[in-house]
Scaffold this active site. Structure first.
Site, PDB file in Angstrom:
ATOM      1  N   GLN A   1       0.840  -1.207   0.000  1.00 41.72           N
ATOM      2  CA  GLN A   1       0.000   0.000   0.000  1.00 41.72           C
ATOM      3  C   GLN A   1       0.874   1.255   0.000  1.00 41.72           C
ATOM      4  O   GLN A   1       1.928   1.298   0.644  1.00 41.72           O
ATOM      5  CB  GLN A   1      -0.912   0.003   1.221  1.00 41.72           C
TER       6      GLN A   1
HETATM    7  N1  LIG Z   1      -7.628 -14.416 -10.176  1.00 44.98           N
HETATM    8  C1  LIG Z   1      -6.524 -14.171  -9.469  1.00 44.98           C
HETATM    9  N2  LIG Z   1      -6.595 -13.390  -8.387  1.00 44.98           N
HETATM   10  C2  LIG Z   1      -5.450 -13.164  -7.700  1.00 44.98           C
HETATM   11  C3  LIG Z   1      -4.216 -13.723  -8.081  1.00 44.98           C
HETATM   12  N3  LIG Z   1      -3.285 -13.322  -7.217  1.00 44.98           N
HETATM   13  C4  LIG Z   1      -3.904 -12.543  -6.313  1.00 44.98           C
HETATM   14  N4  LIG Z   1      -5.218 -12.438  -6.594  1.00 44.98           N
HETATM   15  C5  LIG Z   1      -6.219 -11.669  -5.854  1.00 44.98           C
HETATM   16  O1  LIG Z   1      -5.787 -10.316  -5.773  1.00 44.98           O
HETATM   17  C6  LIG Z   1      -6.099  -9.759  -4.506  1.00 44.98           C
HETATM   18  C7  LIG Z   1      -4.845  -9.239  -3.829  1.00 44.98           C
HETATM   19  O2  LIG Z   1      -3.972 -10.322  -3.533  1.00 44.98           O
HETATM   20  P1  LIG Z   1      -2.818 -10.221  -2.421  1.00 44.98           P
HETATM   21  O3  LIG Z   1      -2.012 -11.452  -2.558  1.00 44.98           O
HETATM   22  O4  LIG Z   1      -3.372  -9.906  -1.097  1.00 44.98           O
HETATM   23  O5  LIG Z   1      -2.019  -8.943  -2.955  1.00 44.98           O
HETATM   24  P2  LIG Z   1      -0.742  -8.256  -2.299  1.00 44.98           P
HETATM   25  O6  LIG Z   1       0.142  -7.869  -3.418  1.00 44.98           O
HETATM   26  O7  LIG Z   1      -0.152  -9.138  -1.254  1.00 44.98           O
HETATM   27  O8  LIG Z   1      -1.362  -6.930  -1.640  1.00 44.98           O
HETATM   28  P3  LIG Z   1      -0.762  -6.041  -0.423  1.00 44.98           P
HETATM   29  O9  LIG Z   1      -0.428  -6.973   0.695  1.00 44.98           O
HETATM   30  O10 LIG Z   1      -1.849  -5.070  -0.080  1.00 44.98           O
HETATM   31  O11 LIG Z   1       0.439  -5.319  -0.948  1.00 44.98           O
HETATM   32  C8  LIG Z   1      -6.790 -10.869  -3.708  1.00 44.98           C
HETATM   33  O12 LIG Z   1      -8.178 -10.718  -3.833  1.00 44.98           O
HETATM   34  C9  LIG Z   1      -6.316 -12.142  -4.418  1.00 44.98           C
HETATM   35  O13 LIG Z   1      -7.242 -13.205  -4.302  1.00 44.98           O
HETATM   36  C10 LIG Z   1      -4.184 -14.556  -9.265  1.00 44.98           C
HETATM   37  O14 LIG Z   1      -3.166 -15.090  -9.700  1.00 44.98           O
HETATM   38  N5  LIG Z   1      -5.370 -14.732  -9.896  1.00 44.98           N
END
Ligand SMILES: Nc1nc2c(ncn2[C@@H]2O[C@H](COP(=O)(O)OP(=O)(O)OP(=O)(O)O)[C@@H](O)[C@H]2O)c(=O)[nH]1
Ligand SMILES: [Mg+2]
Length: 184
Positions: free
Chosen positions: A70
Site C-alpha cells: 500500500q
Molecule cells: N484471479 C486471481 N486473483 C489473484 C491472483 N493473485 C492474487 N489475486 C487476488 O488479488 C487480490 C490481492 O492479492 P494479495 O495477494 O493480497 O495482494 P498483495 O500484493 O499481497 O497486496 P498487499 O499486501 O496489499 O500489498 C486478492 O483478492 C487475491 O485473491 C491470481 O493469480 N489470480
C-alpha cells in the site's frame, strides 16, 4: 575479511537467498507467496507489515520477504534492502491503468536504489488466469514496454519477466528456476 562478506560467504554455502517480494498493493504478492508454500490462496488480506517465509526449492533455501505494497507503507521498503539477492516484482496484469504507477515505483524504489545495485529482478505478471490465452503475449509485451527494462537495466542477465498466476501456480516454478540459476 569484513563481517558482511563473512556473513555472505556463509549464506552462499548454505545456498540461502534473500528474496524481497515487492510491487503495488493488490498485485498478488501474498497470494504468490502462499502458493509457493502450498498454503490456501483463498484467504489473503492486505499485508500491513511484512511476513518472512522460508521455502525450499531444489538445493536452495529461499527467504521470501512478503512486504505490504500500500502507498502509505512503501516508504518502509528500504528497511529490508540490505543483503538482498533477488527482487520478485509482482504486477497485476489486469490493472493496466496502474502501469504508470508501477513504472515509477519500480524505478524510484528499486532500480535507482544504490543498496539494490546488482540485485536480480524477476517480474511476475500475475493473475494471468483471468486473461484469455490469445491476449497473454500482448499483455507481457505491454508491461515490458511500459517498464522499459531493456533501457533501464544494461545487463540482460539481471532481469526476466514471467506470466504467472498466484491462484493456479502457473509458471511460478519457471520463475524460481530462473532465480536459482543466476550467479551469486
Ligand atoms: N484471479 C486471481 N486473483 C489473484 C491472483 N493473485 C492474487 N489475486 C487476488 O488479488 C487480490 C490481492 O492479492 P494479495 O495477494 O493480497 O495482494 P498483495 O500484493 O499481497 O497486496 P498487499 O499486501 O496489499 O500489498 C486478492 O483478492 C487475491 O485473491 C491470481 O493469480 N489470480
Ligand atoms: Mg500482501
Amino acid at each position: 575479511m569484513g563481517l558482511l562478506s563473512i556473513i555472505r560467504k556463509h549464506k552462499l554455502k548454505d545456498n540461502e537467498l534473500r528474496v524481497l517480494v515487492l510491487g503495488l498493493d493488490n498485485a498478488g504478492k501474498s497470494t504468490i507467496t502462499k502458493k509457493l508454500k502450498n498454503e490456501d490462496v483463498n484467504s489473503v488480506a492486505p499485508t500491513l507489515g511484512f511476513q518472512i517465509n522460508t521455502i525450499q526449492f531444489k538445493e536452495f533455501n529461499l527467504n521470501l520477504w512478503d512486504i505490504g505494497g500500500q502507498a502509505s507503507i512503501r516508504s518502509f521498503w528500504g528497511n529490508y534492502y540490505d543483503q538482498t539477492d533477488v527482487i520478485i516484482w509482482v504486477v497485476d496484469a489486469l490493472s493496466t491503468e496502474r502501469l504508470g504507477e508501477v513504472y515509477e515505483e519500480l524505478r524510484d524504489k528499486v532500480l535507482l536504489q544504490d543498496r539494490l545495485k546488482g540485485v536480480y529482478l524477476a517480474i511476475l505478471i500475475n493473475k494471468i488466469d483471468l486473461i484469455s490465452s490469445e491476449y497473454q503475449d500482448s499483455v507481457k509485451e505491454k508491461v515490458e514496454q511500459v517498464l522499459e527494462l531493456d533501457s533501464q537495466i544494461k545487463d540482460q542477465s539481471k532481469f526476466a519477466s514471467f506470466l504467472v498466476s498466484g491462484k493456479s501456480g502457473h509458471n511460478l516454478e519457471e520463475a524460481l528456476n530462473w532465480i536459482i540459476s543466476r550467479e551469486y
